[in-house]
Design a protein around this motif. Structure first.
Motif, PDB file in Angstrom:
ATOM      1  N   ASP A 158       1.001  -1.211   0.197  1.00 36.08           N
ATOM      2  CA  ASP A 158       0.179  -0.040  -0.029  1.00 36.08           C
ATOM      3  C   ASP A 158       0.890   1.072  -0.133  1.00 36.08           C
ATOM      4  OD1 ASP A 158      -2.665  -1.137   0.469  1.00 36.08           O
ATOM      5  OD2 ASP A 158      -1.643  -2.181   2.067  1.00 36.08           O
ATOM      6  N   HIS A 188       3.082   5.863  -8.781  1.00 34.92           N
ATOM      7  CA  HIS A 188       1.918   6.316  -9.138  1.00 34.92           C
ATOM      8  C   HIS A 188       1.137   5.474 -10.073  1.00 34.92           C
ATOM      9  CE1 HIS A 188      -1.381   9.445 -10.295  1.00 34.92           C
ATOM     10  NE2 HIS A 188      -1.115   9.103 -11.555  1.00 34.92           N
ATOM     11  N   GLU A 189       1.891   4.948 -10.908  1.00 39.19           N
ATOM     12  CA  GLU A 189       1.314   3.727 -11.865  1.00 39.19           C
ATOM     13  C   GLU A 189       0.837   2.762 -10.931  1.00 39.19           C
ATOM     14  OE1 GLU A 189       2.295   1.397 -16.024  1.00 39.19           O
ATOM     15  OE2 GLU A 189       3.554   3.440 -15.440  1.00 39.19           O
ATOM     16  N   ASP A 191      -0.219   2.763  -7.901  1.00 36.32           N
ATOM     17  CA  ASP A 191      -1.166   2.973  -6.795  1.00 36.32           C
ATOM     18  C   ASP A 191      -0.474   2.748  -5.716  1.00 36.32           C
ATOM     19  OD1 ASP A 191      -3.505   4.568  -6.129  1.00 36.32           O
ATOM     20  OD2 ASP A 191      -4.644   2.411  -6.044  1.00 36.32           O
ATOM     21  N   VAL A 192       0.755   3.122  -5.371  1.00 36.19           N
ATOM     22  CA  VAL A 192       1.280   3.021  -4.336  1.00 36.19           C
ATOM     23  C   VAL A 192       1.570   4.277  -3.721  1.00 36.19           C
ATOM     24  CG1 VAL A 192       3.582   2.102  -3.040  1.00 36.19           C
ATOM     25  CG2 VAL A 192       2.316   0.691  -4.883  1.00 36.19           C
ATOM     26  N   GLY A 193       1.223   4.436  -2.416  1.00 36.73           N
ATOM     27  CA  GLY A 193       1.378   5.656  -1.649  1.00 36.73           C
ATOM     28  C   GLY A 193       3.012   5.863  -1.295  1.00 36.73           C
TER      29      GLY A 193
END
Length: 236
Positions: A158, A188-189, A191-193
């Motif tokens: 995550d 970003h690609e 979807d990781v914070g």
């Protein structure tokens, strides 16, 4: 589970979200019972008590976080080499979370990339199991150690915490800036914070913010508070 032959406690350091000037999470950092530094505790950890140490840290972190009424998420470091079967080892954590009333989706499990993991597939299975049980997951010290992109290729967490060696003086180093810029595009690609840790100066903060980071941890905001939640300094 038998007791450790030494005591331990926790300090808490905030991770801040500068998009809205709030505390995103508090990381629990192991300390001695009187606030002794982490190194003094790790000197007493070996293969014979590694599992007990890992489990004790988890429970102590959850207990203190509940007592302090941590307002956001709680980030707990775990030692993958101490976990033999994820489904069994997580039971103590589940019991502690239930006892102290801490929702599972507010707990982040961090695995440090700097710890050498003998069995990469085992680590992947641990992280997947934790996600399936409702916990959040993070790779700590990204860019510093053994796993690197190989771990990310096998498991998408995550969150990722950029190692402080990438952060230090990033505003003066085009190479570090290029690396962080590239990593930000990749995360970003996926979807990781992204969390930048070890931020100590306003120049580092401004540079990282310009590169797209908005979650930060470091002395610029607050030093760890022993058994307490330190006051957060939000730069103007």
């Amino acid at each position: 589970m038998s007791e450790l032959d030494f005591g331990l406690s926790m300090a808490f350091q905030p991770i801040v979200d500068l998009e809205n000037d709030t505390v995103f999470a508090h990381e629990a950092l192991v300390r001695g019972e009187e606030g002794e530094p982490a190194g003094a505790i790790f000197e007493r950890v070996d293969e014979s008590n590694l599992y007990r140490f890992d489990q004790t840290c988890r429970v102590r972190a959850i207990e203190l976080a509940a007592r302090l009424e941590v307002p956001a998420r709680l980030s707990i470091n775990f030692m993958p080499n101490a976990v033999y079967r994820p489904e069994a080892c997580i039971q103590t954590t589940l019991s502690a979370a239930a006892e102290f009333g801490l929702p599972l989706d507010r707990i982040i499990f961090e695995v440090t990339e700097a710890e050498k993991v003998v069995d990469q597939e085992h680590l992947r299975n641990i992280m997947l199991h934790y996600q399936q049980r409702g916990f959040l997951t993070a790779i700590d010290d990204f860019g510093a150690g053994y796993a690197g992109l190989n771990l990310l290729a096998d498991f998408v967490p995550d969150f990722v915490k950029l190692d402080m060696l990438l952060v230090r003086d990033v505003h003066q180093d085009r190479t570090r800036q290029a690396i962080v810029r590239g990593l930000m595009g990749m995360f970003h690609e996926l979807d990781v914070g992204v969390i930048a840790e070890g931020v100590e100066t306003r120049d580092e903060l401004d540079c990282l913010a310009d590169l797209g980071v908005h979650l930060f941890q470091g002395f610029l905001f607050a030093r760890p508070g022993f058994e307490s939640l330190p006051e957060v300094n939000y730069p103007d």
